[in-house]
Design a protein around this motif. Structure first.
Motif, PDB file in Angstrom:
ATOM      1  N   TYR A  39     -18.290 -20.215  49.341  1.00 23.94           N
ATOM      2  CA  TYR A  39     -17.665 -20.108  49.165  1.00 23.94           C
ATOM      3  C   TYR A  39     -18.014 -18.694  49.701  1.00 23.94           C
ATOM      4  N   GLN A  40     -16.735 -17.573  49.421  1.00 17.68           N
ATOM      5  CA  GLN A  40     -16.916 -16.204  49.515  1.00 17.68           C
ATOM      6  C   GLN A  40     -16.413 -15.231  48.304  1.00 17.68           C
ATOM      7  N   LEU A  41     -17.976 -14.696  47.857  1.00 16.96           N
ATOM      8  CA  LEU A  41     -17.699 -14.163  46.321  1.00 16.96           C
ATOM      9  C   LEU A  41     -17.645 -12.664  46.176  1.00 16.96           C
ATOM     10  N   GLY A  42     -16.877 -11.714  46.744  1.00 13.39           N
ATOM     11  CA  GLY A  42     -17.061 -11.280  47.024  1.00 13.39           C
ATOM     12  C   GLY A  42     -18.323 -10.380  47.958  1.00 13.39           C
ATOM     13  N   GLY A  43     -17.406 -10.218  49.116  1.00 18.70           N
ATOM     14  CA  GLY A  43     -18.260 -10.213  49.996  1.00 18.70           C
ATOM     15  C   GLY A  43     -19.664 -10.515  50.329  1.00 18.70           C
ATOM     16  N   ALA A  44     -20.223 -11.936  49.283  1.00 23.91           N
ATOM     17  CA  ALA A  44     -21.379 -12.918  49.545  1.00 23.91           C
ATOM     18  C   ALA A  44     -20.661 -13.818  49.692  1.00 23.91           C
ATOM     19  N   THR A  45     -21.495 -14.847  50.605  1.00 22.45           N
ATOM     20  CA  THR A  45     -21.548 -16.141  50.974  1.00 22.45           C
ATOM     21  C   THR A  45     -22.540 -17.554  50.228  1.00 22.45           C
ATOM     22  N   ALA A  46     -22.119 -17.567  49.006  1.00 27.57           N
ATOM     23  CA  ALA A  46     -22.795 -19.037  48.413  1.00 27.57           C
ATOM     24  C   ALA A  46     -22.370 -19.919  49.247  1.00 27.57           C
ATOM     25  N   HIS A  47     -23.955 -20.739  48.430  1.00 29.87           N
ATOM     26  CA  HIS A  47     -23.624 -22.646  48.114  1.00 29.87           C
ATOM     27  C   HIS A  47     -24.231 -23.194  47.638  1.00 29.87           C
ATOM     28  N   SER A  48     -22.807 -23.532  46.633  1.00 20.49           N
ATOM     29  CA  SER A  48     -23.061 -24.313  45.617  1.00 20.49           C
ATOM     30  C   SER A  48     -23.217 -25.782  45.565  1.00 20.49           C
ATOM     31  N   GLY A  49     -22.285 -26.739  45.749  1.00 16.38           N
ATOM     32  CA  GLY A  49     -22.350 -28.083  45.899  1.00 16.38           C
ATOM     33  C   GLY A  49     -22.212 -28.970  44.315  1.00 16.38           C
ATOM     34  N   CYS A  50     -22.823 -30.003  43.830  1.00 21.09           N
ATOM     35  CA  CYS A  50     -22.409 -30.357  42.324  1.00 21.09           C
ATOM     36  C   CYS A  50     -22.221 -32.131  42.877  1.00 21.09           C
ATOM     37  N   SER A  51     -22.891 -32.401  41.496  1.00 15.63           N
ATOM     38  CA  SER A  51     -23.357 -33.428  41.051  1.00 15.63           C
ATOM     39  C   SER A  51     -22.127 -34.453  40.308  1.00 15.63           C
ATOM     40  N   VAL A  52     -21.688 -36.148  41.005  1.00 15.07           N
ATOM     41  CA  VAL A  52     -21.502 -36.063  40.123  1.00 15.07           C
ATOM     42  C   VAL A  52     -21.357 -37.885  39.760  1.00 15.07           C
ATOM     43  N   GLY A  53     -21.318 -37.833  38.546  1.00 13.54           N
ATOM     44  CA  GLY A  53     -21.273 -39.354  37.176  1.00 13.54           C
ATOM     45  C   GLY A  53     -19.338 -39.918  37.402  1.00 13.54           C
ATOM     46  N   VAL A  54     -19.742 -41.273  37.493  1.00  9.13           N
ATOM     47  CA  VAL A  54     -18.604 -41.413  37.204  1.00  9.13           C
ATOM     48  C   VAL A  54     -18.307 -42.670  36.453  1.00  9.13           C
ATOM     49  N   ALA A  55     -17.630 -43.035  35.468  1.00 15.92           N
ATOM     50  CA  ALA A  55     -17.329 -44.174  34.898  1.00 15.92           C
ATOM     51  C   ALA A  55     -16.346 -44.769  34.285  1.00 15.92           C
ATOM     52  N   LEU A  56     -16.271 -45.839  34.340  1.00 17.60           N
ATOM     53  CA  LEU A  56     -14.544 -46.794  34.538  1.00 17.60           C
ATOM     54  C   LEU A  56     -14.560 -47.913  32.918  1.00 17.60           C
ATOM     55  N   PHE A  57     -12.806 -47.035  32.794  1.00 18.09           N
ATOM     56  CA  PHE A  57     -12.577 -48.029  31.376  1.00 18.09           C
ATOM     57  C   PHE A  57     -11.688 -49.235  31.970  1.00 18.09           C
ATOM     58  N   PRO A  58     -11.960 -50.542  31.778  1.00 11.89           N
ATOM     59  CA  PRO A  58     -12.492 -50.566  30.213  1.00 11.89           C
ATOM     60  C   PRO A  58     -14.391 -51.362  30.767  1.00 11.89           C
ATOM     61  N   ASP A  59     -14.954 -51.014  31.288  1.00 12.22           N
ATOM     62  CA  ASP A  59     -15.993 -52.334  32.042  1.00 12.22           C
ATOM     63  C   ASP A  59     -17.457 -50.898  30.924  1.00 12.22           C
ATOM     64  N   ASP A  60     -16.890 -49.140  31.750  1.00  7.09           N
ATOM     65  CA  ASP A  60     -18.211 -48.670  31.002  1.00  7.09           C
ATOM     66  C   ASP A  60     -17.734 -48.062  29.708  1.00  7.09           C
ATOM     67  N   GLY A  61     -16.642 -48.256  28.932  1.00 10.71           N
ATOM     68  CA  GLY A  61     -16.443 -47.560  28.234  1.00 10.71           C
ATOM     69  C   GLY A  61     -15.410 -47.717  27.465  1.00 10.71           C
ATOM     70  N   GLU A  62     -14.610 -48.620  26.200  1.00  8.02           N
ATOM     71  CA  GLU A  62     -13.451 -48.431  25.690  1.00  8.02           C
ATOM     72  C   GLU A  62     -12.645 -46.799  24.656  1.00  8.02           C
ATOM     73  N   ASP A  63     -13.511 -46.581  24.686  1.00 13.65           N
ATOM     74  CA  ASP A  63     -12.616 -44.961  24.377  1.00 13.65           C
ATOM     75  C   ASP A  63     -13.803 -43.749  24.849  1.00 13.65           C
ATOM     76  N   ALA A  64     -13.024 -42.087  24.828  1.00 16.79           N
ATOM     77  CA  ALA A  64     -12.970 -41.170  25.096  1.00 16.79           C
ATOM     78  C   ALA A  64     -14.883 -40.666  25.243  1.00 16.79           C
ATOM     79  N   SER A  65     -15.117 -40.824  24.019  1.00 20.21           N
ATOM     80  CA  SER A  65     -16.335 -39.979  23.697  1.00 20.21           C
ATOM     81  C   SER A  65     -17.543 -41.016  24.500  1.00 20.21           C
ATOM     82  N   THR A  66     -17.371 -41.823  24.714  1.00 20.82           N
ATOM     83  CA  THR A  66     -18.031 -43.143  25.149  1.00 20.82           C
ATOM     84  C   THR A  66     -17.864 -42.767  26.403  1.00 20.82           C
ATOM     85  N   LEU A  67     -16.787 -43.407  27.744  1.00 22.53           N
ATOM     86  CA  LEU A  67     -16.441 -42.687  28.586  1.00 22.53           C
ATOM     87  C   LEU A  67     -17.143 -41.468  29.394  1.00 22.53           C
TER      88      LEU A  67
END
Length: 758
Positions: A437-465
């Motif tokens: 990312y270019q943030l006001g003249g500075a270069t920053a590296h972030s990245g991310c971690s992602v978790g995946v839950a599938l309906f209906p196998d991993d939950g039947e409602d929004a809060s559970t998923l």
């Protein structure tokens, strides 16, 4: 009377006096027999005009109408006043006033050679008749006098002269009466003019009020045509004021489902307010929302509608802004947590009906805290906005992207899905957010971690998923960040493990199952050990060695961190007392205080009790708090640090650079040193930004009279850089790994030069 036919102009009587004449109201004088021509002539000439004689309705007498048009000078007539004269009574009155009754009289209308009897009938002309012409209101009359036979018998000689004198007197009286009538008419005309002026003034004032009204006010006739409109109407719809009258109301407000504008207005006059919000059309055919209030008004036989219209454009914009603030994140414009829950439940309901899957992706940005604190909140905000834009570019219209708060986002994938297609989205998200990312003249590296839950196998409602996707995201972080993980039932074991660890830790605390390890802190200039940081280790008979990263979060979440921290303080002071007896009284021990322990009301009294019990010098113990804990309540922190400093303890800010404070706060706190987090130190050889931050931190800390300890030093290059920047102390694997207390005692006794080649 019969209804008038269709014509361009009407002249109905609207006022009659005396009241007995009110039966004449509504008579159209432009079609009244014997009076139509005179009325038309009066309107055209602006002079008094008399009609030909006619029989009066109320009596059998003969009457003459006198008409005169009224209105502003130089302008078209706006109406007409009329007087009905009873000719029989007029002549009889003149005779009575003359005081002479020795003759008979007859009055004939001789206009244009006609001979229309008005009053009296003398039969064939005689020698003694005397005839005099009269002109009155545009018509010619002949007044004939004849002596009566009785009078002729009693009068001789001068009889003819007497009759002539009486006739002249009668003529004068009759003319005077006519002039009197004209004078009365002039007075009445003046009164009418005055009343007309007053009406015009009232009309002008009403028009001024209407034209200055903020709302549009329109009158519409029963056929749906605009009769009048105020200035606000012209501004609202963009038409010239002169063009509004005669315009179809449906041009301004389309009738919609109603058959026509009149039907629409009749319905709206009794409709509830929520049904009176319609769509208007301006002169450019642009739609806009408006509210309308309709009141039907009966004017005689005619019904009109008075409509008040108000532009709702700004009101709806304000409502939309309020809705957006309530349902969207202010910074990124994405849906917020509240809107996400509603949207997710809707999508799950649709997925159930269509028997289709859905997926919830929980995204947490890596290193955001470090970037936010090191480069500033503005840079952190730009990173969040940039991450949101990158993710939006990857999604379809049917998908949902929301910000939960902080650096956490949720993606909901809808429609036909397979594990492979969801994997593809997760891979693209990880790749997109891993780009710099270019943030006001500075270069920053972030990245991310992602978790995946599938309906209906991993939950039947929004809060559970969402909860299961969150678990999967933490599993991704444990795998080293910058990746994604699908939820699995095994992840629920984490909750079970939490409870298990908590129970086992209570047992270890009661049976001395925890042990202290020490990691040396050395002088950067000489490399010699000047202190050590106290670290907690736990080996369970069933679980084996449990890493601090595994049990410390459980202790903090459960509240067990307070008694556990108290145990560490007691062990550390006992160790200092033992070292003093062994002559090792120049080695300082650094102990971490948890946020709960530091802010607890019993900390000061407990420290006083332990110092008194072990008899140690408080200056040989350094108490460390994280900057995040320090900044929870700066004023309370300032007072607590002052109390600790007054007791002689050394104080340090741990993991500096990972919280959300700045060096400017350090001057408020009574501390001795700061510890630069290992996250900044490890990349100072390769990341110019980290190198600049570390150097600046050292320089500013020294300017505030604070010493600097660098954590995580593992290479000679890092040691050299920190020494060149005049850092004070360091700890890390380059100097010594954490070791049991007994091993550390031997380490410092035999230590001459801990870093080979230093």
């Amino acid at each position: 009377m019969t209804p008038a036919g269709q014509r361009e102009r009407y002249l109905p009587m609207v006022y009659a006096w005396p009241r007995s004449s009110s039966v004449m109201r509504g008579v159209d004088f432009l079609t009244a027999p014997g009076r139509a021509a005179a009325a038309a002539q009066a309107l055209a000439s602006r002079r008094p005009v008399a009609t030909e004689p006619f029989q009066l309705m109320m009596t059998d007498d003969t009457g003459i109408s006198l008409f005169r048009a009224v209105g502003p000078d130089g302008a078209a007539a706006v109406g007409m006043v009329g007087f009905v004269l009873n000719a029989d009574r007029l002549v009889e009155g003149a005779i009575a006033r003359s005081g002479f009754d020795g003759f008979s009289a007859a009055l004939v209308d001789v206009t244009d050679g006609s001979a229309l009897p008005v009053v009296g009938a003398l039969g064939r002309p005689e020698r003694d008749d005397y005839r005099i012409g009269l002109a009155f209101a545009g018509r010619a009359y002949q007044l004939t006098f004849r002596p009566t036979p009785a009078y002729m018998k009693t009068e001789t000689g001068a009889a003819s002269w007497s009759v002539l004198s009486a006739g002249l007197l009668l003529t004068g009286l009759l003319g005077a009466l006519m002039l009197l009538i004209s004078g009365e008419r002039a007075v009445i005309e003046e009164q009418v003019a005055d009343r007309t002026a007053r009406l015009r003034d009232r009309e002008a004032r009403l028009e001024a009020i209407l034209d200055n009204a903020a709302d549009a006010i329109v009158t519409v006739d029963a056929s749906g045509v605009v009769v009048s409109a105020n200035a606000a109407t012209a501004r609202l719809f963009g038409y010239p004021p002169a063009h509004l009258s005669g315009l179809a109301f449906a041009t301004l407000v389309p009738a919609g489902a109603d058959s026509d504008a009149a039907a629409q207005l009749a319905r709206l006059s009794t409709a509830p307010p929520e049904e009176c919000v319609l769509e208007g059309r301006n002169a450019r055919a642009e739609p806009f929302p408006l509210s309308i209030s309709v009141a039907p008004v009966q004017l005689g036989r005619e019904e009109i509608f008075v409509c008040i219209l108000r532009d709702l454009t700004e009101q709806q914009r304000a409502q939309e802004r309020i809705y957006r603030l309530a349902h969207h994140d202010v910074l990124t414009g994405l849906e917020n947590r509240f809107a996400l829950n509603v949207r997710l439940e809707q999508q799950l309901a649709m997925a159930r009906r269509q028997n289709q899957p859905a997926a919830v992706l929980f995204i947490d940005l890596d290193h955001f805290k470090k970037i936010n604190d090191s480069l500033g909140h503005a840079a952190g905000d730009r990173l969040l906005v940039g991450a949101a834009e990158r993710m939006k570019d990857l999604l379809r219209d049917v998908d949902t992207l929301a910000r939960l708060g902080g650096d956490e986002f949720i993606i909901v994938l809808a429609g036909p899905l397979t594990p492979d297609s969801v994997t593809g989205v997760a891979v693209r998200v990880v790749e997109a957010l891993s780009q710099p990312y270019q943030l006001g003249g500075a270069t920053a590296h972030s990245g991310c971690s992602v978790g995946v839950a599938l309906f209906p196998d991993d939950g039947e409602d929004a809060s559970t998923l969402i909860r299961h996707a969150d678990m999967a995201m933490y599993a991704a972080k444990r795998e080293g960040r910058g990746n994604f993980q699908f939820f699995s039932p095994a992840m629920n074991a984490a909750t079970h493990e939490h409870l298990l660890l908590e129970n086992r830790m209570w047992g270890a605390l009661n049976t001395n199952g925890f042990k202290l390890h020490l990691q040396a802190q050395v002088s950067l200039e000489t490399g010699r050990v000047i202190g050590a940081e106290v670290l907690l280790r736990w080996h369970d008979q069933e679980l084996g060695t449990v890493e601090p990263s595994r049990f410390i979060p459980v202790a903090e979440e459960s509240g067990m961190i307070v008694p556990l921290g108290d145990w560490v303080l007691g062990q550390a002071m006992a160790l200092l007392a033992e070292w003093r007896r062994e002559g090792l009284d120049d080695i300082r021990l650094a102990v971490n205080l948890s946020a709960r322990q530091f802010s607890g009301a019993s900390l000061l009294s407990r420290l006083d009790e332990l110092v008194a019990y072990h008899g140690i010098d408080p200056a040989m113990m350094e108490l460390e708090i994280t900057e995040t804990a320090a900044m929870r309540d700066p004023e309370s922190t300032r007072e607590q640090l002052r109390q600790l400093r007054a007791r002689g303890f050394k104080l340090a800010i741990d993991d500096f650079g990972t919280g959300y404070s700045s060096l400017a706060y350090l001057k408020l706190f009574a501390i001795d040193r700061i510890k630069i987090d290992r996250g900044f130190v490890k990349d100072i050889e390769h990341n110019p930004n980290d190198a600049v931050i570390v150097a600046a931190t050292i320089g500013l800390a020294h300017s505030l009279g604070l010493a600097v300890v660098a954590e995580g030093v593992e290479t000679h290059a890092q040691w050299g850089f920190l020494r060149d920047k005049h850092g004070d102390e360091a700890q890390g694997y380059l100097f010594a790994r954490p070791m049991p207390v007994a091993d550390f005692r031997e380490f410092i006794r035999h230590q001459e030069q801990p870093v080979p080649g230093a």
